[in-house]
Design an enzyme around this catalytic site. Structure first.
Site, PDB file in Angstrom:
ATOM      1  N   LYS A 108      24.446 -28.871 -16.906  1.00  0.00           N
ATOM      2  CA  LYS A 108      24.321 -28.694 -15.449  1.00  0.00           C
ATOM      3  C   LYS A 108      25.343 -29.575 -14.729  1.00  0.00           C
ATOM      4  O   LYS A 108      26.078 -29.117 -13.857  1.00  0.00           O
ATOM      5  CB  LYS A 108      22.918 -29.081 -15.001  1.00  0.00           C
ATOM      6  CG  LYS A 108      22.760 -29.276 -13.488  1.00  0.00           C
ATOM      7  CD  LYS A 108      21.357 -29.642 -13.076  1.00  0.00           C
ATOM      8  CE  LYS A 108      21.056 -31.097 -13.156  1.00  0.00           C
ATOM      9  NZ  LYS A 108      21.542 -31.930 -12.060  1.00  0.00           N
ATOM     10  N   ASN A 109      25.447 -30.834 -15.140  1.00  0.00           N
ATOM     11  CA  ASN A 109      26.272 -31.785 -14.384  1.00  0.00           C
ATOM     12  C   ASN A 109      27.759 -31.653 -14.671  1.00  0.00           C
ATOM     13  O   ASN A 109      28.570 -32.349 -14.062  1.00  0.00           O
ATOM     14  CB  ASN A 109      25.787 -33.226 -14.635  1.00  0.00           C
ATOM     15  CG  ASN A 109      24.425 -33.439 -13.995  1.00  0.00           C
ATOM     16  OD1 ASN A 109      23.948 -32.594 -13.241  1.00  0.00           O
ATOM     17  ND2 ASN A 109      23.794 -34.548 -14.314  1.00  0.00           N
ATOM     18  N   ARG A 111      22.063 -31.861  -3.610  1.00  0.00           N
ATOM     19  CA  ARG A 111      23.027 -32.793  -3.022  1.00  0.00           C
ATOM     20  C   ARG A 111      24.412 -32.670  -3.636  1.00  0.00           C
ATOM     21  O   ARG A 111      25.402 -33.052  -3.019  1.00  0.00           O
ATOM     22  CB  ARG A 111      22.497 -34.205  -3.125  1.00  0.00           C
ATOM     23  CG  ARG A 111      22.170 -34.635  -4.541  1.00  0.00           C
ATOM     24  CD  ARG A 111      21.579 -36.020  -4.580  1.00  0.00           C
ATOM     25  NE  ARG A 111      22.420 -36.938  -3.863  1.00  0.00           N
ATOM     26  CZ  ARG A 111      22.206 -37.343  -2.609  1.00  0.00           C
ATOM     27  NH1 ARG A 111      21.150 -36.892  -1.968  1.00  0.00           N
ATOM     28  NH2 ARG A 111      23.024 -38.164  -2.023  1.00  0.00           N
ATOM     29  N   CYS A 122      16.980 -38.749  -1.465  1.00  0.00           N
ATOM     30  CA  CYS A 122      16.242 -37.899  -2.408  1.00  0.00           C
ATOM     31  C   CYS A 122      15.222 -38.804  -3.100  1.00  0.00           C
ATOM     32  O   CYS A 122      15.208 -40.013  -2.905  1.00  0.00           O
ATOM     33  CB  CYS A 122      17.189 -37.210  -3.381  1.00  0.00           C
ATOM     34  SG  CYS A 122      17.546 -38.146  -4.835  1.00  0.00           S
ATOM     35  N   ARG A 178      21.244 -42.578  -2.161  1.00  0.00           N
ATOM     36  CA  ARG A 178      22.384 -41.793  -2.676  1.00  0.00           C
ATOM     37  C   ARG A 178      23.410 -41.457  -1.590  1.00  0.00           C
ATOM     38  O   ARG A 178      23.698 -40.312  -1.303  1.00  0.00           O
ATOM     39  CB  ARG A 178      21.871 -40.543  -3.379  1.00  0.00           C
ATOM     40  CG  ARG A 178      20.942 -40.903  -4.538  1.00  0.00           C
ATOM     41  CD  ARG A 178      20.450 -39.745  -5.304  1.00  0.00           C
ATOM     42  NE  ARG A 178      21.512 -39.171  -6.128  1.00  0.00           N
ATOM     43  CZ  ARG A 178      21.329 -38.077  -6.858  1.00  0.00           C
ATOM     44  NH1 ARG A 178      20.175 -37.459  -6.795  1.00  0.00           N
ATOM     45  NH2 ARG A 178      22.302 -37.584  -7.582  1.00  0.00           N
ATOM     46  N   ASP A 187      19.865 -40.865 -16.617  1.00  0.00           N
ATOM     47  CA  ASP A 187      19.179 -39.566 -16.703  1.00  0.00           C
ATOM     48  C   ASP A 187      18.300 -39.447 -17.941  1.00  0.00           C
ATOM     49  O   ASP A 187      17.606 -38.448 -18.101  1.00  0.00           O
ATOM     50  CB  ASP A 187      20.205 -38.416 -16.701  1.00  0.00           C
ATOM     51  CG  ASP A 187      20.872 -38.286 -15.354  1.00  0.00           C
ATOM     52  OD1 ASP A 187      21.854 -37.531 -15.242  1.00  0.00           O
ATOM     53  OD2 ASP A 187      20.439 -38.963 -14.411  1.00  0.00           O
ATOM     54  N   VAL A 224      20.957 -48.142 -11.994  1.00  0.00           N
ATOM     55  CA  VAL A 224      21.826 -47.202 -11.285  1.00  0.00           C
ATOM     56  C   VAL A 224      21.213 -46.743  -9.969  1.00  0.00           C
ATOM     57  O   VAL A 224      21.871 -46.743  -8.929  1.00  0.00           O
ATOM     58  CB  VAL A 224      22.166 -45.985 -12.178  1.00  0.00           C
ATOM     59  CG1 VAL A 224      23.008 -44.967 -11.422  1.00  0.00           C
ATOM     60  CG2 VAL A 224      22.885 -46.446 -13.437  1.00  0.00           C
ATOM     61  N   ARG A 239      15.304 -26.971 -12.027  1.00  0.00           N
ATOM     62  CA  ARG A 239      16.640 -27.284 -11.490  1.00  0.00           C
ATOM     63  C   ARG A 239      17.601 -27.620 -12.620  1.00  0.00           C
ATOM     64  O   ARG A 239      18.799 -27.404 -12.514  1.00  0.00           O
ATOM     65  CB  ARG A 239      16.555 -28.485 -10.544  1.00  0.00           C
ATOM     66  CG  ARG A 239      15.796 -28.230  -9.287  1.00  0.00           C
ATOM     67  CD  ARG A 239      16.024 -29.337  -8.304  1.00  0.00           C
ATOM     68  NE  ARG A 239      17.447 -29.590  -8.156  1.00  0.00           N
ATOM     69  CZ  ARG A 239      17.953 -30.541  -7.368  1.00  0.00           C
ATOM     70  NH1 ARG A 239      17.147 -31.310  -6.684  1.00  0.00           N
ATOM     71  NH2 ARG A 239      19.233 -30.716  -7.260  1.00  0.00           N
TER      72      ARG A 239
END
Ligand code: EPZ
Length: 417
Positions: free
Chosen positions: A22-23, A92, A116, A121, A304, A326, A396
């Site tokens: 996804k990223n 975002r 979020c 962020r 993550d 983070v 998502r």
């Protein structure tokens, strides 16, 4: 709304293939705005976030279609330069249109994403970099208005190694006049994938994956042909699933080079991790050993994967300290885990996890994407049944996740709430 019901206590075994990342897909698909023509991107995962990208690209005037598993984007004269609030607030990463629109059209109007679940962020570093490249940035009713006749190269130092900031500025710099140097850039593998894609389009990006990325601007780019890299966070999630259920899973497509910290920590926890051709095999330990983790930018332990690892440590044979460095609010899964019997206390960025002998299934609520994955992992290991509501968070970032887990022997069903 939908929820998923997990009948826990089953050991997972077998082979599962991870989807495209996804990223990596998100910035890559926005990079198509940099060049007119028909772009074809393979291995794009079918996720809610990708559906949002489709909407946004169409809003901007691009033609989007799926040819089997090939994601096709036809970019002509873009008719719109605005990324509207209702799309940006659902995803975002929409702010990643800023660089491409500014570079291609000299203007962009993008809603500020707002906060979020996991933190404020901000995108101040994105904007500071674009200003250094000659963009005039103003804020207007919650929107960023950016204009630039033609962006020019600049030397930009990131106060924090920001993934999105590095990606936005790499894309902006690819069509700027002159050379841009990004210092203290993020080094995530998804950035390397984006650089490879930009270079296939004719850009001149060097150093991606290190703290210093150099981009020599060119006058125009050509349509993209690219295959998205495998999703290392999805892979890590299945690897933890093997560890937490004392199972034996081969994760097809997992690249050990992208998962060094996760593999090392799983081995510390007592799991057997075998790096094979084209994938990674994980056998869960009889006893989970307590392990401390600190999340930091790549190649450190990925933020993550923090929530997923906390689920595992909840069943550790001792106390684990988890530092989330983070994001400022990425412990939303803790109170849900506590409902399942986990013994966790939080002090600022530090969670102290005292392992318990077993977790008990309970009705819990997903709060963000990776917290949802954490709760699935806890539910897989827990006695009796766990119900997770608000699974739209899960959709998502994970493609058909209950089908994949059920193919490994899990008992998960999705029902309408
Ligand atoms: C990307 O988010 C990922 N999202 C996130 O994955 C991931 O957690 C994060 O990188 C860190 O690895 C995508 O790639 C779409 P950052 P991003 O900019 O780019 C601060 C998931 O679960 N910061 O590297 O937004 C920021 O507040 C998602 O898949 C500024 O202060 O992350 C954060 O504390 C969640 N100013 C830190 O830097 C800025 O201008 C890292 O953020 C930008 C960032």
């Amino acid at each position: 709304m939908e929820k998923i019901i997990i009948h826990g206590g089953r050991r997972l075994r077998g082979e599962v293939r991870v989807s495209g990342a996804k990223n990596a897909a998100l910035p890559l698909l926005f990079a198509t705005l940099l060049a007119p023509g028909v772009h074809r991107v393979d291995n794009v995962p079918r996720l809610r976030d990708i559906a949002t990208v489709e909407k946004l690209l169409s809003t901007l005037g691009a033609g989007v279609s799926w040819r089997d598993d090939l994601f096709e984007v036809e970019v002509g004269e873009l008719r719109e330069v605005e990324a509207p609030y209702d799309l940006v607030r659902t995803m975002r990463a929409s702010v990643l249109v800023l660089g491409p629109l500014l570079a291609r059209l000299g203007q962009a109007r993008v809603s500020l994403p707002g906060g979020c679940a996991i933190g404020a962020r901000p995108i101040n570093l994105h904007l500071k970099g674009l200003e250094a490249m000659g963009a005039r940035i103003t804020l207007d009713h919650g929107y960023v208005e950016a204009r630039a006749k033609r962006l020019h190269g600049a030397r930009i130092y990131f106060d924090i190694p920001t993934v999105g900031g590095t990606e936005n500025l790499m894309m902006a710099a690819s069509l700027a006049k002159g050379t841009t140097v990004l210092e203290n850039a993020a080094c995530e593998p998804e950035i390397v994938d984006l650089a490879e894609a930009l270079n296939k389009m004719g850009a001149r990006v060097e150093g991606a994956g290190t703290e210093t990325v150099t981009i020599e601007g060119v006058d125009e780019l050509r349509p993209l042909r690219h295959t998205v890299m495998a999703d290392r966070i999805e892979a890590g999630t299945f690897m933890v699933a093997a560890a937490i259920t004392r199972g034996d899973i081969r994760v097809e497509g997992a690249d050990p080079a992208h998962l060094g910290a996760v593999i090392s920590k799983l081995r510390e926890a007592g799991a057997e991790v075998i790096e094979e051709q084209g994938g990674v095999r994980v056998r869960g330990p009889r006893r989970v050993l307590p392990v401390d983790i600190k999340t930091i930018p790549h190649p450190g332990f990925p933020t993550d994967m923090q929530a997923q690892f906390m689920a595992l440590m909840s069943l550790g044979s001792g106390t684990s300290i988890i530092n989330e460095n983070v994001f400022e609010n990425r412990f939303m899964h803790v109170c849900e885990l506590q409902r399942m019997g986990a013994d966790i206390s939080i002090e600022g960025h530090m969670a102290t996890v005292k392992g318990v002998r077993g977790l008990l299934g309970a009705p819990v609520m997903a709060t963000d994407l990776r917290a949802s994955a954490c709760l699935i992992l806890a539910g897989l290991a827990a006695e009796n049944t766990t119900e997770i509501s608000r699974v739209y968070h899960l959709d998502r970032g994970y493609e058909r996740i209950e089908e994949k887990f059920n193919s490994l022997g899990a008992a998960i069903e999705r029902v309408r709430e």
